[in-house]
Design a protein around this motif. Sequence first.
Motif, PDB file in Angstrom:
ATOM      1  N   GLU A   1      -5.359   5.342   9.520  1.00 10.92           N
ATOM      2  CA  GLU A   1      -3.993   5.171   9.016  1.00 10.92           C
ATOM      3  C   GLU A   1      -3.866   4.054   7.991  1.00 10.92           C
ATOM      4  OE1 GLU A   1      -5.002   5.288  12.232  1.00 10.92           O
ATOM      5  OE2 GLU A   1      -3.798   3.920  13.487  1.00 10.92           O
ATOM      6  N   ASP A   2      -4.929   3.300   7.764  1.00 15.07           N
ATOM      7  CA  ASP A   2      -4.939   2.299   6.697  1.00 15.07           C
ATOM      8  C   ASP A   2      -5.270   2.917   5.339  1.00 15.07           C
ATOM      9  OD1 ASP A   2      -6.500   0.065   9.019  1.00 15.07           O
ATOM     10  OD2 ASP A   2      -4.397   0.036   8.378  1.00 15.07           O
ATOM     11  N   THR A   3      -5.632   4.184   5.333  1.00 14.80           N
ATOM     12  CA  THR A   3      -5.966   4.861   4.087  1.00 14.80           C
ATOM     13  C   THR A   3      -4.768   4.879   3.157  1.00 14.80           C
ATOM     14  OG1 THR A   3      -7.655   6.253   5.114  1.00 14.80           O
ATOM     15  CG2 THR A   3      -6.654   7.064   3.070  1.00 14.80           C
ATOM     16  N   ALA A   4      -4.963   4.351   1.940  1.00 17.32           N
ATOM     17  CA  ALA A   4      -3.866   4.240   0.967  1.00 17.32           C
ATOM     18  C   ALA A   4      -4.412   3.643  -0.320  1.00 17.32           C
ATOM     19  CB  ALA A   4      -2.749   3.355   1.505  1.00 17.32           C
ATOM     20  N   VAL A   5      -3.580   3.675  -1.349  1.00 18.86           N
ATOM     21  CA  VAL A   5      -3.848   2.873  -2.539  1.00 18.86           C
ATOM     22  C   VAL A   5      -3.211   1.511  -2.300  1.00 18.86           C
ATOM     23  CG1 VAL A   5      -3.533   2.624  -5.012  1.00 18.86           C
ATOM     24  CG2 VAL A   5      -3.900   4.893  -4.028  1.00 18.86           C
ATOM     25  N   TYR A   6      -3.988   0.467  -2.476  1.00 24.28           N
ATOM     26  CA  TYR A   6      -3.516  -0.897  -2.251  1.00 24.28           C
ATOM     27  C   TYR A   6      -3.220  -1.560  -3.592  1.00 24.28           C
ATOM     28  CZ  TYR A   6      -4.618  -0.682   2.688  1.00 24.28           C
ATOM     29  OH  TYR A   6      -4.622  -0.358   4.030  1.00 24.28           O
TER      30      TYR A   6
ATOM     31  N   ARG B   1       0.842  -1.189   0.000  1.00 29.90           N
ATOM     32  CA  ARG B   1       0.000   0.000   0.000  1.00 29.90           C
ATOM     33  C   ARG B   1       0.880   1.244   0.000  1.00 29.90           C
ATOM     34  NH1 ARG B   1      -2.619  -0.393   6.133  1.00 29.90           N
ATOM     35  NH2 ARG B   1      -0.697   0.122   7.293  1.00 29.90           N
ATOM     36  N   GLN B   2       0.310   2.322  -0.523  1.00 28.26           N
ATOM     37  CA  GLN B   2       1.034   3.577  -0.573  1.00 28.26           C
ATOM     38  C   GLN B   2       0.092   4.714  -0.235  1.00 28.26           C
ATOM     39  OE1 GLN B   2       3.149   4.280  -4.254  1.00 28.26           O
ATOM     40  NE2 GLN B   2       4.533   5.729  -3.233  1.00 28.26           N
ATOM     41  N   ALA B   3       0.413   5.416   0.838  1.00 27.82           N
ATOM     42  CA  ALA B   3      -0.347   6.585   1.250  1.00 27.82           C
ATOM     43  C   ALA B   3       0.282   7.834   0.634  1.00 27.82           C
ATOM     44  CB  ALA B   3      -0.362   6.689   2.768  1.00 27.82           C
ATOM     45  N   PRO B   4      -0.465   8.915   0.496  1.00 27.53           N
ATOM     46  CA  PRO B   4       0.087  10.143  -0.099  1.00 27.53           C
ATOM     47  C   PRO B   4       1.329  10.608   0.645  1.00 27.53           C
ATOM     48  CG  PRO B   4      -2.285  10.295   0.088  1.00 27.53           C
ATOM     49  CD  PRO B   4      -1.895   9.041   0.807  1.00 27.53           C
TER      50      PRO B   4
END
Length: 123
Positions: free
Chosen positions: A89-94, A38-41
């Motif tokens: 904090e799990d917010t991201a592109v998976y 995953r990648q967060a901003p």
Amino acid sequence: QVLLVESGGGLVQTGGSLRLSCAGSGRSFNDYVVGWFRQAPGKEREFVAFIRFNGAHTDYADSVKGRFTISRDTAKNTVYLQLNSLKPEDTAVYYCARHAGGNFYNAGAYVYWGQGTQVTVSS
């Protein structure tokens, strides 16, 4: 050519659940380790989980252990990531990816990647 397609992302509230899917093409998809990252901003891509070709071995990042579960359905050439007890904090592109060789926890060891699916957890 190997094609991976993720789906299942969305917007959920804290404590909610989602199930992500990674559909793979090609007869050999089931022969490889598949990982989720995953990648967060503004942050680097980070390891989330991987599953071996027969599903017998899995591992997770410490931040998701006990909340996320990776599994695979070889008949459907699909790997799943069940996300429970979601946090902001799990917010991201998976992303899902097929392993090529080397460290299972390192994104550089994976050669084919999907386009990603957005997971957003509201507080």
